[in-house]
Write a protein that holds these residues in place. Structure first.
Motif, mmCIF file in Angstrom:
data_model
loop_
_atom_site.group_PDB
_atom_site.id
_atom_site.type_symbol
_atom_site.label_atom_id
_atom_site.label_comp_id
_atom_site.label_asym_id
_atom_site.label_seq_id
_atom_site.Cartn_x
_atom_site.Cartn_y
_atom_site.Cartn_z
ATOM 1 N N TYR A 266 -11.313 4.147 5.261
ATOM 2 C CA TYR A 266 -10.892 4.867 4.059
ATOM 3 C C TYR A 266 -9.870 5.931 4.426
ATOM 4 O O TYR A 266 -9.821 6.389 5.579
ATOM 5 N N THR A 267 -9.075 6.346 3.447
ATOM 6 C CA THR A 267 -8.190 7.488 3.643
ATOM 7 C C THR A 267 -9.005 8.760 3.477
ATOM 8 O O THR A 267 -10.180 8.735 3.105
ATOM 9 N N ARG A 268 -8.380 9.902 3.743
ATOM 10 C CA ARG A 268 -9.091 11.171 3.592
ATOM 11 C C ARG A 268 -9.418 11.475 2.140
ATOM 12 O O ARG A 268 -10.330 12.250 1.847
ATOM 13 N N ASP A 269 -8.696 10.865 1.230
ATOM 14 C CA ASP A 269 -8.974 11.058 -0.194
ATOM 15 C C ASP A 269 -9.992 10.056 -0.713
ATOM 16 O O ASP A 269 -10.264 10.008 -1.916
ATOM 17 N N GLY A 270 -10.571 9.247 0.173
ATOM 18 C CA GLY A 270 -11.590 8.293 -0.235
ATOM 19 C C GLY A 270 -11.060 6.975 -0.742
ATOM 20 O O GLY A 270 -11.795 6.205 -1.363
ATOM 21 N N ILE A 271 -9.792 6.669 -0.499
ATOM 22 C CA ILE A 271 -9.214 5.402 -0.958
ATOM 23 C C ILE A 271 -9.503 4.319 0.093
ATOM 24 O O ILE A 271 -9.218 4.503 1.277
ATOM 25 N N PHE A 272 -10.083 3.209 -0.320
ATOM 26 C CA PHE A 272 -10.418 2.115 0.585
ATOM 27 C C PHE A 272 -9.139 1.417 1.051
ATOM 28 O O PHE A 272 -8.310 1.011 0.246
#
Length: 782
Positions: free
Chosen positions: A39-45
């Motif tokens: 995931y990214t740091r913003d929670g995007i898979f």
């Protein structure tokens, strides 16, 4: 060889459970040891994942079967994961920091970029809203603050894309922000809203992207981590698979140098590995090398993360400085208790011997220790100890203990079996089990009838080590316990996990009420156990006889292999055995040992699994080179073998020569290590119990004055009596605190042999050679 696969193009709603379930459908026998969705740091898979497997073969099988399959309507792509630091791998994801466009420096580019960005600059005047619930969005928040002007609104959401009950509202100036704070404790959807100034949230600073692990590894080795490891030699290893064993870690880290300690903590309830380990090297430079080479490498499909280990607390050292000499000595003994030296395995304290004899013969202890009796008190104690040792040996053999394993002074030690000595008389097995169970699960406790020596086996090495360190030299009934790690192979057959410790008296009573059938069954089982014990004793006696008859063959087998004779064999079939491996190599020379590396089976406790590699050691270096030359890429059990010379030296274990190992030569026994206070009469009294004596000679120093020389000759009338005395007293018999050492003395030379030896000594030319008639004739002709 990689044990991890790289899965990309996953569905947006993919989860770990869904991915593992999809893998299990195609590879039901594969063990998934790790599954990480990114995931990214913003929670995007990011729609890719790394999956680890137990072995390289399982990873290859998964890659072949999963590549091109569909999760729902999405076709996934699978490949073997590359090693960290591989320069040929390029970051392909748009979220990767290494794929972001570089900062522009030209004025034209900066103007173009500014023209494209129509978003206003952040002001830094932000208010945090708390207490939001129900349905809310930017419109409802703007209505809440009307007619105040707002710059922007940000509503954070969770990984499941649900509102989190908070919002950040940015104002264009301080004036608007103060007006907005006046709406504090007003309502939205019937819920009270709380406002708080939060200037830090307006223009969140972009956190610097953490460097990749391989970049950290490539940095100069002058950091604090390297300095700490180079001083202590300690490593802390985490992210381990829960089925890893201490033997595997020893094999992995032992390639870099000798290890002082390997600790793999286990959960006391589940008995599973906690996922981290402590490694201590003898030499710190070896620890640094292991850290450099193994950090972020894969083991059982998981990337090892290695950190400097912590030094032990200095509190104990400070306490020792202030403590008495007695406490310092006890602390030093405890610190050195893990050494591999071998005490007498059948050691019995004099006080415990007296107690056991008094109990056995139903008499008072004072009668046994009466020094006014005609017989010697030292001889009485020695004979009593001999009898107890004999009973103890018989009990241990009948319960599957290999007594010969204790004769290896420098042999490899067990990590779960502890020898407990110096116990007081009358100790019960359950009492000892209770003491050792405080530090872990005890598998079995073997307590002879005398109750003076015992063997305790733990299920897990880490718990055994903890119990050993806590209980060694600790007081038990006012006397210290002496603990020692038992040799490898002390038990003939491994025992199954026992539930004896958890059974209660109530359960026993209920079983007793089940009727006569259950009692009859128990009696049959006891009778069967007795038969098995008798067979074990008979088998042991036969082995002893075979050892005596084949003594010369045993001496020849003690020949040691040469240096650099071990071959490391990779890519073994998991079904290959030690025998198959030896059979494949034996045509090139004599093999000293062949071993397939194995580990515990996490699914089937008590069983072992092959690790796909092994070692073959030849007796001669030339044979090992020939085998390496001709068997490289040879096929064994449908697998092409990969061979190389092993850099790891295998320590050769020399068996300590037992007193009864030499063959009986006569009726005369040489007795060494006799205490100087012992008299000839006492030696005679000790040995005449076993048969009629010819003589007992206790040599003295030159001149015949002063004490004797510490050894004696005891000659029996018959060989049978001499052998009976030798077998009884050679194991562990002490006279006035000193253990008697017995050897067979040379037979006396006959008169004819003495004459020949004398003639040889005084002859100038030595023995005359026999001259043949033909040689004499040729000499005369010449």
């Amino acid at each position: 060889m990689s044990t991890r696969i790289f899965v990309k193009n996953l569905p947006k709603d993919a989860t770990q459970d869904k991915l593992v379930s999809h893998i299990k459908k195609s590879c039901p026998t594969a063990d998934v040891t790790d599954c990480q969705l990114k995931y990214t740091r913003d929670g995007i898979f990011r729609r890719f994942a790394f999956v680890g497997f137990n072995t390289h073969e399982e990873a290859e099988q998964a890659q072949a079967k999963l590549n091109g399959t569909f999760m729902k309507t999405t076709k996934i792509l699978v490949d073997l994961a590359a090693d960290i630091g591989d320069a040929s791998i390029r970051a392909w994801s748009k979220y990767s920091p290494h794929n972001q466009p570089k900062a522009t420096t030209s004025k034209t580019t900066q103007k173009d970029t500014a023209a494209e960005d129509t978003k206003p600059a952040r002001t830094g005047f932000v208010v945090k809203m708390k207490g939001l619930s129900g349905f809310y969005n930017e419109k409802s928040i703007r209505d809440f603050f009307k007619p105040i002007k707002l710059s922007s609104i940000r509503i954070p959401k969770s990984a499941q894309k649900k509102p989190m009950g908070v919002a950040f509202v940015e104002f264009p100036s301080t004036k608007e922000m103060e007006q907005g704070m006046g709406r504090n404790k007003n309502f939205i959807n019937g819920k009270k809203i709380f406002l708080k100034k939060s200037a830090d949230a307006a223009a969140p600073t972009v956190k610097p992207v953490a460097p990749a692990p391989w970049e950290l590894k490539s940095k100069s080795s002058t950091g604090q981590e390297v300095e700490s490891i180079s001083e202590s030699g300690r490593l802390f290893v985490r992210n381990l698979w829960f089925g890893v064993t201490e033997d595997e870690l020893e094999g992995l880290f032992g390639k870099f140098g000798p290890l002082a300690e390997v600790t793999l903590p286990v959960d006391p309830l589940t008995k599973k590995v906690k996922g981290f380990a402590h490694i201590v090297f003898v030499f710190p430079e070896h620890a640094l090398k292991a850290f450099t080479d193994l950090d972020y490498t894969s083991l059982h499909g998981r990337l090892l993360h290695i950190l400097p280990g912590r030094e032990t607390s200095g509190d104990d050292a400070e306490e020792n400085e202030k403590s008495s000499f007695k406490k310092k000595k006890a602390a030093q003994q405890k610190a050195n208790s893990g050494s591999a030296y071998n005490w007498n395995a059948l050691f019995l304290g004099a006080n415990a011997v007296a107690d056991a004899m008094a109990k056995k013969y139903n008499t008072a202890k004072s009668d046994i220790l009466d020094d006014e009796s005609k017989s010697s008190i030292g001889v009485r104690m020695a004979l009593g100890e001999t009898q107890i040792v004999s009973e103890t040996r018989q009990f241990l053999v009948s319960n599957g203990v290999a007594l010969d394993s204790f004769s290896q002074a420098a042999g490899e030690r067990s990590k779960t079996v502890i020898l407990v000595k110096n116990l007081p008389a009358g100790v019960e097995g359950e009492e000892l089990r209770g003491i050792f169970s405080k530090h872990g699960t005890v598998n079995r406790v073997l307590m002879p009838p005398s109750g003076i020596t015992a063997i305790v086996e733990y299920l897990e090495p880490s718990e055994a080590r903890k119990g050993f360190m806590k209980l060694n030299f600790s007081k038990f009934r006012s006397i210290p316990l002496y603990l020692e790690w038992a040799p490898m192979g002390v038990f003939v057959n491994p025992a199954q996990p026992s539930n004896k410790a958890s059974s209660s008296r109530e359960d026993t009573e209920e079983k007793g009420k089940e009727g006569g059938d259950a009692e009859d069954k128990e009696e049959e089982e006891e009778a069967e156990d007795e038969k098995q014990k008798e067979k074990a004793v008979e088998k042991n006696d036969e082995e002893v006889k075979m050892e005596e008859n084949n003594n010369e063959e045993d001496e020849e087998s003690e020949e040691e292999p040469e240096d650099d004779t071990t071959i490391f064999v990779k890519n073994l079939n998991f079904d290959t055995t030690n025998e198959n491996l030896a059979e494949h190599f034996k045509k090139f020379g004599n093999i000293h040992s062949s071993t397939v590396a194995k580990k515990k089976d996490a699914k089937r406790p008590g069983e072992l699994l092959s690790m796909g590699y092994g070692f073959v050691q030849f007796m001669k270096k030339a044979d090992a080179k020939e085998a390496l030359k001709h068997l490289q890429n040879s096929v064994l059990d449908d697998h092409n073998l990969e061979l190389k010379m092993s850099n790891r030296t295998t320590p050769q274990v020399k068996s300590r020569k037992k007193q009864g190992e030499t063959k009986q030569k006569s009726t005369k026994i040489l007795v060494r290590n006799i205490p100087f206070e012992a008299k000839r009469r006492e030696i005679e009294e000790l040995f005449k119990v076993f048969g009629e004596l010819k003589f007992v000679r206790l040599p003295k120093k030159l001149g015949g004055t002063g004490p004797h020389r510490g050894f004696a000759f005891v000659d029996f009338l018959t060989k049978q009596d001499a052998k009976r005395a030798f077998n009884a007293l050679c194991h562990s018999t002490h006279l006035y605190g000193r253990r008697l050492v017995l050897e067979w003395a040379e037979a006396e030379e006959s008169l004819e042999e003495l004459r020949k030896k004398t003639a040889k000594h005084f002859s100038d030319d030595g023995p005359k050679k026999k001259v043949s008639r033909m040689s004499l004739k040729n000499e005369l002709d010449n």
